[in-house]
Design an enzyme around this catalytic site. Structure first.
Site, PDB file in Angstrom:
ATOM      1  CB  CYS A  50      16.624 -50.085  71.226  1.00  0.00           C
ATOM      2  SG  CYS A  50      17.449 -51.513  71.944  1.00  0.00           S
ATOM      3  CB  SER A 109      17.772 -60.297  72.302  1.00  0.00           C
ATOM      4  OG  SER A 109      16.770 -60.286  73.193  1.00  0.00           O
ATOM      5  CD  GLN A 120      14.097 -53.636  77.249  1.00  0.00           C
ATOM      6  OE1 GLN A 120      14.418 -54.497  76.497  1.00  0.00           O
ATOM      7  NE2 GLN A 120      14.822 -52.477  76.700  1.00  0.00           N
ATOM      8  N   GLY A 198      25.211 -39.705  77.865  1.00  0.00           N
ATOM      9  CA  GLY A 198      24.097 -40.442  78.776  1.00  0.00           C
ATOM     10  C   GLY A 198      24.599 -41.139  79.810  1.00  0.00           C
TER      11      GLY A 198
HETATM   12  N1  LIG Z   1      17.579 -50.618  77.702  1.00  0.00           N
HETATM   13  C1  LIG Z   1      17.931 -51.300  76.840  1.00  0.00           C
HETATM   14  O1  LIG Z   1      17.959 -52.413  76.781  1.00  0.00           O
HETATM   15  C2  LIG Z   1      18.451 -50.429  75.571  1.00  0.00           C
HETATM   16  C3  LIG Z   1      19.194 -51.116  74.675  1.00  0.00           C
HETATM   17  C4  LIG Z   1      19.650 -50.598  73.537  1.00  0.00           C
HETATM   18  C5  LIG Z   1      19.348 -49.482  73.514  1.00  0.00           C
HETATM   19  N2  LIG Z   1      18.665 -48.491  74.353  1.00  0.00           N
HETATM   20  C6  LIG Z   1      18.452 -47.286  73.893  1.00  0.00           C
HETATM   21  O2  LIG Z   1      19.579 -46.405  74.503  1.00  0.00           O
HETATM   22  C7  LIG Z   1      19.123 -45.373  75.076  1.00  0.00           C
HETATM   23  C8  LIG Z   1      19.148 -45.285  76.475  1.00  0.00           C
HETATM   24  O3  LIG Z   1      18.404 -46.105  77.367  1.00  0.00           O
HETATM   25  P1  LIG Z   1      18.461 -46.463  78.616  1.00  0.00           P
HETATM   26  O4  LIG Z   1      17.768 -47.863  78.854  1.00  0.00           O
HETATM   27  O5  LIG Z   1      19.791 -46.412  79.250  1.00  0.00           O
HETATM   28  O6  LIG Z   1      17.492 -45.095  79.002  1.00  0.00           O
HETATM   29  P2  LIG Z   1      17.535 -44.541  80.757  1.00  0.00           P
HETATM   30  O7  LIG Z   1      17.951 -45.335  81.556  1.00  0.00           O
HETATM   31  O8  LIG Z   1      16.236 -44.201  80.888  1.00  0.00           O
HETATM   32  O9  LIG Z   1      18.546 -43.082  80.597  1.00  0.00           O
HETATM   33  C9  LIG Z   1      18.063 -42.304  79.776  1.00  0.00           C
HETATM   34  C10 LIG Z   1      19.124 -41.195  79.462  1.00  0.00           C
HETATM   35  O10 LIG Z   1      18.822 -40.361  78.604  1.00  0.00           O
HETATM   36  C11 LIG Z   1      18.860 -39.073  78.695  1.00  0.00           C
HETATM   37  N3  LIG Z   1      17.973 -38.150  78.405  1.00  0.00           N
HETATM   38  C12 LIG Z   1      16.658 -38.658  78.433  1.00  0.00           C
HETATM   39  N4  LIG Z   1      15.975 -37.393  77.748  1.00  0.00           N
HETATM   40  C13 LIG Z   1      16.715 -36.547  77.472  1.00  0.00           C
HETATM   41  C14 LIG Z   1      16.830 -35.279  76.638  1.00  0.00           C
HETATM   42  N5  LIG Z   1      15.648 -34.873  76.202  1.00  0.00           N
HETATM   43  N6  LIG Z   1      17.865 -34.842  76.392  1.00  0.00           N
HETATM   44  C15 LIG Z   1      19.104 -35.077  76.828  1.00  0.00           C
HETATM   45  N7  LIG Z   1      19.172 -36.328  77.588  1.00  0.00           N
HETATM   46  C16 LIG Z   1      18.235 -36.875  77.755  1.00  0.00           C
HETATM   47  C17 LIG Z   1      18.889 -39.218  80.595  1.00  0.00           C
HETATM   48  O11 LIG Z   1      19.400 -38.053  80.899  1.00  0.00           O
HETATM   49  P3  LIG Z   1      18.931 -37.511  82.462  1.00  0.00           P
HETATM   50  O12 LIG Z   1      19.733 -38.383  83.631  1.00  0.00           O
HETATM   51  O13 LIG Z   1      19.321 -36.021  82.523  1.00  0.00           O
HETATM   52  O14 LIG Z   1      17.408 -37.802  82.590  1.00  0.00           O
HETATM   53  C18 LIG Z   1      19.531 -40.454  80.596  1.00  0.00           C
HETATM   54  O15 LIG Z   1      21.060 -40.300  80.540  1.00  0.00           O
HETATM   55  C19 LIG Z   1      17.632 -45.210  74.282  1.00  0.00           C
HETATM   56  O16 LIG Z   1      17.521 -44.613  73.210  1.00  0.00           O
HETATM   57  C20 LIG Z   1      17.393 -46.599  74.201  1.00  0.00           C
HETATM   58  O17 LIG Z   1      16.177 -46.931  73.289  1.00  0.00           O
HETATM   59  C21 LIG Z   1      18.196 -49.374  75.390  1.00  0.00           C
END
Ligand SMILES: NC(=O)c1ccc[n+]([C@@H]2O[C@H](COP(=O)([O-])OP(=O)(O)OC[C@H]3O[C@@H](n4cnc5c(N)ncnc54)[C@H](OP(=O)(O)O)[C@@H]3O)[C@@H](O)[C@H]2O)c1
Length: 437
Positions: A50, A109, A120, A198
């Site tokens: 992100c 970060s 990551q 989410g």
């Molecule tokens: N990982 C990090 O360190 C981090 C840090 C800051 C921000 N982020 C941001 O936070 C967000 C989530 O990251 P994460 O790491 O938690 O991801 P993750 O574990 O892959 O979870 C993805 C989430 O998004 C939902 N999703 C995916 N595609 C979708 C769609 N088309 N419509 C509706 N819901 C959808 C999934 O729902 P389902 O369960 O139904 O698949 C799940 O709830 C991302 O935008 C990421 O860039 C991540």
């Protein structure tokens, strides 16, 4: 050959630019292949999070290779090179290696020392291996970066306190609620009607911090309701109602604080959606998704306060001072690990000469052995031939052992180059170079 990184991060580009460059896992293979198809790019791996999009690469020629990566980024984002360039950084060789070490350790970060970046970087390495876009050099570099990230976390106090973007998001909500009540302090979330949209990794962390900061209950919405239910079972002490995304409007109408962290390509909440609702008077939205889950036009909707991942800077700065001290301690460790990689890289310079030296001695060995065996005639048994063969091989290996170790050992680059020239000259290796490499 030249190692470089080209990219952008929360330090060089706002979220509206970063989200255009984000590369989801589903399209990573295609992006890696596009990069690797360029004749200048020998190895490539992509770190897409992100807060950053960075391309680590091994190129033939620094200028042409980096131009190829920049062209790729411009094509991928749809941004003209003149609009993208001001946000891009490029680091070469030892600076690129030092940058990767700092990134993996969490020192670059937004939330200093956060733990997600290490997984990551591991994922970037796994995808590079799976899609065969990395070879021996980046494999070695990424492996060393991951072990450095682990060392920093186990040998310093940098990761204590379980910091993450999610914890900063919860703190931002507390701070803003406090400010709206005229206090410059973090307030409890006990009386807020909270929703989390989410149910992935970041939502799990959001729930942990919401619980720790006094939330009395949460509505958890997810596209796949089963995943939300599974997540909720890990929080037996926090009342959680699980819903599908169909209930989003209802939540936006009744909740006072909504966090969004889904991996969608386009916003799921915008001004039109909010204006069509019969909402309670005030709504605070905190979006940690990149690409953003909430469109920027919601800031114009009356009664709505909206924050995105760039707004976390405000709380992050409040907490950084103590962590900066620990970060300085970690820097020494990073320098040491970076130096180890560079020593290995420098030692590779000796490989072609060592290969030619081995080949030259092997040629002599085989020639002399053939002559000697033919003089021995048929009386010499197969077993005796094997013994003589092993004897000659053993002698060559023993003779080579010390010079090869010396050429590979850590030393000044100029010293190694001098030693390589001497070996090339006294064994007359240059004449057969092309054939032996
Ligand atoms: N990982 C990090 O360190 C981090 C840090 C800051 C921000 N982020 C941001 O936070 C967000 C989530 O990251 P994460 O790491 O938690 O991801 P993750 O574990 O892959 O979870 C993805 C989430 O998004 C939902 N999703 C995916 N595609 C979708 C769609 N088309 N419509 C509706 N819901 C959808 C999934 O729902 P389902 O369960 O139904 O698949 C799940 O709830 C991302 O935008 C990421 O860039 C991540």
């Amino acid at each position: 050959m030249h190692i470089a990184v080209v990219g952008l991060s929360h330090r060089t580009a706002p979220v509206e630019v970063r989200e255009k460059l984000s590369i989801p896992e589903q399209t990573m293979e295609e992006s890696l292949h596009n990069l690797r198809n360029h004749e200048q790019v020998l190895e490539a791996s992509i770190l897409s999070t992100c807060n950053r999009l960075e391309i680590y690469t091994l190129v033939r020629n620094p200028d042409l290779g980096i131009a190829a990566v920049r062209d790729f980024l411009s094509g991928h984002s749809g941004l003209e090179s003149r609009d993208l360039s001001p946000h891009l950084f490029t680091y070469h060789h030892d600076e690129a290696i030092a940058h990767l070490m700092r990134v993996t350790a969490g020192l670059d970060s937004l939330v200093l020392g956060e733990g997600q970046i290490l997984s990551q970087v591991k994922k970037m390495m796994r995808l590079g291996q799976e899609h065969k876009s990395i070879g021996p050099i980046l494999n070695r570099l990424l492996t060393q970066a991951v072990s450095t990230g682990k060392r920093v976390r186990s040998e310093t106090n940098l990761s204590t306190g379980a910091v993450s973007v999610s914890s900063a998001a919860v703190e931002l909500a507390q701070l803003k609620l406090g400010q709206s009540r005229g206090q410059d302090a973090l307030v409890t979330l006990e009386t807020e009607q909270i929703a989390v949209v989410g149910a992935g990794r970041m939502s799990r962390l959001l729930l942990q911090h919401l619980q720790a900061k006094g939330a009395s209950g949460v509505v958890l919405l997810n596209r796949t309701i089963e995943r939300a239910s599974a997540l909720a079972t890990d929080f037996p002490n926090l009342p959680i109602q699980c819903r599908g995304l169909d209930d989003l409007d209802q939540c936006l109408s009744t909740c006072s604080l909504v966090f969004t962290s889904t991996a969608v390509d386009d916003p799921i909440i915008d001004a039109n959606r909010l204006n069509a609702l019969n909402r309670r008077s005030s709504l605070r939205l905190v979006d940690i998704g990149v690409p953003r889950n909430i469109a920027s036009d919601v800031r114009d909707v009356s009664g709505v306060e909206s924050h995105d991942v760039d707004d976390l800077q405000e709380v992050v700065e409040r907490n950084q001072e103590a962590r900066q001290q620990v970060a300085r301690e970690a820097e020494g460790l990073l320098l040491e690990e970076g130096r180890l990689f560079l020593e290995w890289w420098d030692s590779l310079e000796a490989v072609p000469t060592i290969n030619r030296l081995r080949a030259s001695l092997e040629e002599i060995r085989v020639e002399e052995l053939t002559k000697a065996l033919s003089r021995m005639g048929p009386d010499f048994s197969a077993r005796e031939r094997k013994v003589v063969e092993a004897l000659t091989k053993g002698m060559i290996n023993k003779i080579l052992h010390t010079p090869v170790t010396q050429l590979r050992s850590p030393q000044q680059r100029s010293e190694r180059q001098q030693a390589l020239q001497v070996v090339e000259k006294i064994f007359d290796l240059e004449s057969g170079a092309a054939a032996q490499d």
